[in-house]
Design an enzyme around this catalytic site. Sequence first.
Site, PDB file in Angstrom:
ATOM      1  N   ARG A 108      30.026  16.249  -8.618  1.00 39.66           N
ATOM      2  CA  ARG A 108      31.579  15.915  -8.636  1.00 39.66           C
ATOM      3  C   ARG A 108      30.603  14.038  -8.235  1.00 39.66           C
ATOM      4  O   ARG A 108      30.231  13.883  -7.179  1.00 39.66           O
ATOM      5  CB  ARG A 108      32.677  15.863  -7.880  1.00 39.66           C
ATOM      6  CG  ARG A 108      33.818  14.905  -7.660  1.00 39.66           C
ATOM      7  CD  ARG A 108      34.890  14.697  -6.626  1.00 39.66           C
ATOM      8  NE  ARG A 108      35.754  15.830  -7.612  1.00 39.66           N
ATOM      9  CZ  ARG A 108      36.861  16.009  -7.329  1.00 39.66           C
ATOM     10  NH1 ARG A 108      36.906  15.763  -6.190  1.00 39.66           N
ATOM     11  NH2 ARG A 108      37.544  16.608  -8.521  1.00 39.66           N
ATOM     12  N   HIS A 135      37.097  14.015 -15.802  1.00 40.83           N
ATOM     13  CA  HIS A 135      37.619  15.868 -15.584  1.00 40.83           C
ATOM     14  C   HIS A 135      37.938  16.720 -16.716  1.00 40.83           C
ATOM     15  O   HIS A 135      39.187  16.385 -16.682  1.00 40.83           O
ATOM     16  CB  HIS A 135      38.735  15.134 -14.231  1.00 40.83           C
ATOM     17  CG  HIS A 135      39.039  16.048 -13.596  1.00 40.83           C
ATOM     18  ND1 HIS A 135      38.627  16.758 -13.250  1.00 40.83           N
ATOM     19  CD2 HIS A 135      39.542  15.878 -12.373  1.00 40.83           C
ATOM     20  CE1 HIS A 135      38.302  17.597 -12.031  1.00 40.83           C
ATOM     21  NE2 HIS A 135      39.178  17.185 -11.577  1.00 40.83           N
ATOM     22  N   GLN A 138      39.366  20.157 -15.221  1.00 43.07           N
ATOM     23  CA  GLN A 138      40.975  19.760 -14.353  1.00 43.07           C
ATOM     24  C   GLN A 138      41.495  20.443 -15.941  1.00 43.07           C
ATOM     25  O   GLN A 138      43.187  21.152 -15.910  1.00 43.07           O
ATOM     26  CB  GLN A 138      41.695  18.494 -13.879  1.00 43.07           C
ATOM     27  CG  GLN A 138      42.564  18.427 -14.021  1.00 43.07           C
ATOM     28  CD  GLN A 138      43.121  19.316 -12.939  1.00 43.07           C
ATOM     29  OE1 GLN A 138      42.618  19.167 -11.677  1.00 43.07           O
ATOM     30  NE2 GLN A 138      44.032  20.174 -13.304  1.00 43.07           N
ATOM     31  N   ASP A 231      49.145  10.993 -13.078  1.00 44.28           N
ATOM     32  CA  ASP A 231      48.042  11.452 -12.034  1.00 44.28           C
ATOM     33  C   ASP A 231      47.803   9.918 -11.040  1.00 44.28           C
ATOM     34  O   ASP A 231      48.848   8.958 -10.904  1.00 44.28           O
ATOM     35  CB  ASP A 231      46.777  11.070 -12.402  1.00 44.28           C
ATOM     36  CG  ASP A 231      45.679  11.580 -12.033  1.00 44.28           C
ATOM     37  OD1 ASP A 231      45.452  12.251 -10.678  1.00 44.28           O
ATOM     38  OD2 ASP A 231      44.275  11.658 -12.315  1.00 44.28           O
ATOM     39  N   CYS A 276      47.270  16.604 -11.973  1.00 47.15           N
ATOM     40  CA  CYS A 276      46.058  17.188 -10.924  1.00 47.15           C
ATOM     41  C   CYS A 276      46.292  17.741  -9.553  1.00 47.15           C
ATOM     42  O   CYS A 276      45.575  18.341  -9.238  1.00 47.15           O
ATOM     43  CB  CYS A 276      45.172  17.107 -12.274  1.00 47.15           C
ATOM     44  SG  CYS A 276      45.031  14.939 -11.196  1.00 47.15           S
ATOM     45  N   ARG A 304      43.187  26.694 -11.308  1.00 48.51           N
ATOM     46  CA  ARG A 304      41.821  26.012 -11.172  1.00 48.51           C
ATOM     47  C   ARG A 304      40.786  27.250 -10.540  1.00 48.51           C
ATOM     48  O   ARG A 304      39.698  27.336 -11.523  1.00 48.51           O
ATOM     49  CB  ARG A 304      41.897  24.568  -9.938  1.00 48.51           C
ATOM     50  CG  ARG A 304      42.353  23.518 -10.588  1.00 48.51           C
ATOM     51  CD  ARG A 304      42.401  22.886 -11.635  1.00 48.51           C
ATOM     52  NE  ARG A 304      40.437  22.111 -11.667  1.00 48.51           N
ATOM     53  CZ  ARG A 304      40.132  21.423 -10.671  1.00 48.51           C
ATOM     54  NH1 ARG A 304      40.678  20.364 -10.093  1.00 48.51           N
ATOM     55  NH2 ARG A 304      38.453  21.114 -10.750  1.00 48.51           N
TER      56      ARG A 304
HETATM   57  N1   CP Z   1      42.757  18.755  -9.585  1.00 49.66           N
HETATM   58  C1   CP Z   1      41.548  17.728  -8.607  1.00 49.66           C
HETATM   59  O1   CP Z   1      39.992  17.665  -9.194  1.00 49.66           O
HETATM   60  O2   CP Z   1      41.658  17.887  -6.706  1.00 49.66           O
HETATM   61  P1   CP Z   1      40.974  18.147  -5.587  1.00 49.66           P
HETATM   62  O3   CP Z   1      40.184  15.778  -6.690  1.00 49.66           O
HETATM   63  O4   CP Z   1      41.372  18.116  -4.320  1.00 49.66           O
HETATM   64  O5   CP Z   1      39.405  19.063  -5.994  1.00 49.66           O
HETATM   65  N1  NVA Z   2      41.838  10.049 -11.307  1.00 45.57           N
HETATM   66  C1  NVA Z   2      41.768  10.969 -10.152  1.00 45.57           C
HETATM   67  C2  NVA Z   2      42.058  12.218 -10.616  1.00 45.57           C
HETATM   68  C3  NVA Z   2      41.937  13.129  -8.515  1.00 45.57           C
HETATM   69  C4  NVA Z   2      42.227  14.516  -8.631  1.00 45.57           C
HETATM   70  C5  NVA Z   2      40.401  10.461  -8.728  1.00 45.57           C
HETATM   71  O1  NVA Z   2      39.578  10.372  -9.425  1.00 45.57           O
HETATM   72  O2  NVA Z   2      40.697  10.378  -8.079  1.00 45.57           O
END
Ligand code: CP
Ligand code: NVA
Length: 317
Positions: A108, A135, A138, A231, A276, A304
């Site tokens: 990440r 992502h 997701q 989101d 998400c 997930r």
């Molecule tokens: N949706 C998602 O990726 O959640 P987290 O940021 O908690 O991993």
């Molecule tokens: N768009 C959000 C998604 C979190 C899972 C972010 O990047 O923080």
Amino acid sequence: MVKHFIDIDNINSKELREIIDLAKKIKKEHKEKGRSYKKHKSLLENKSLAMIFEKTSTRTRVSFDVAMNHLGGHSIIMNKADMQLVKGESTSDTAKVLSRYVDGIMIRAISHQTILDLAQSSEVPVINALSDFSHPCQILASIMTIEEHIGSIQNKKIAWFGDANNVLNSYIQGAKKFNYKLVMAIPINSNLKEFDLCDSEIKKAQMAGSDVTVVSDPKEAAKDADVLVTDTWFSMGDSSEYNDALKHKKLNVLTPYRVTSELMNLANENAIFTHCLPAYRGVEVEADVIDSDKSVVFDEAENRLHIQKAILLWSMS
Ligand code: CP
Ligand code: NVA
């Protein structure tokens, strides 16, 4: 060839469909046989996954960790702050070293480029577990959830509301691969560069013949939609994170795009709401929507786990 899972665009439709179908099969077997089902326990036996986190996470961290456990493998969770990366060791050296120990690397990342650099030097598959750009894990879980509730996603109208962000980029890339119609109610001509993140993906998708359109009226997007999706308006690393004035401005611009019961009522009778997570009630979505029986957000979060297993198997087995 090493099978990196970096973006929806890099994987063909047939393989994407196979990942979702495998996740559905694994989920069914998991429900019937339980978490220590012998067949699953042997699938990634003795395999290890390194997980690098440059940003916070709840779902991704736990679902990948548990997925590796259910498949008989092992995972190592590393926050960037605990790695030599933070002291300046190069991404390339990190990739080469990890490749000597593990069978896959999940990351990440703050910047998408870090994921591309890691993949460039890695001898084992690299999985994008969110970047500033996309992502992909997701949206496969979201598509799986949509199909469980309303059938094949093909020709369905997916209506996105609010910020133009990493999750939206993956939905844009998915439109052609899965043949759905994507209507985005996002600010146009707002003069805020924060909303430009998806512009080039939208243009690219339209040139490739995807059914993706941008509208300024959220009601137009919601009308006859099968799925309403939003989101957070403030993604991790968003430039408004430490800038209150910008945050305030973004809130003002986005308020008309909040998903409300009124918008839900314009959608198809069987329409569902997806997100998400993490969600902020009263900001991007009304509590009455996310906590209603039209909302499938916790199934989406559960999926997930099942989709991560399918992605791990696709790339590592
Ligand atoms: N949706 C998602 O990726 O959640 P987290 O940021 O908690 O991993
Ligand atoms: N768009 C959000 C998604 C979190 C899972 C972010 O990047 O923080």
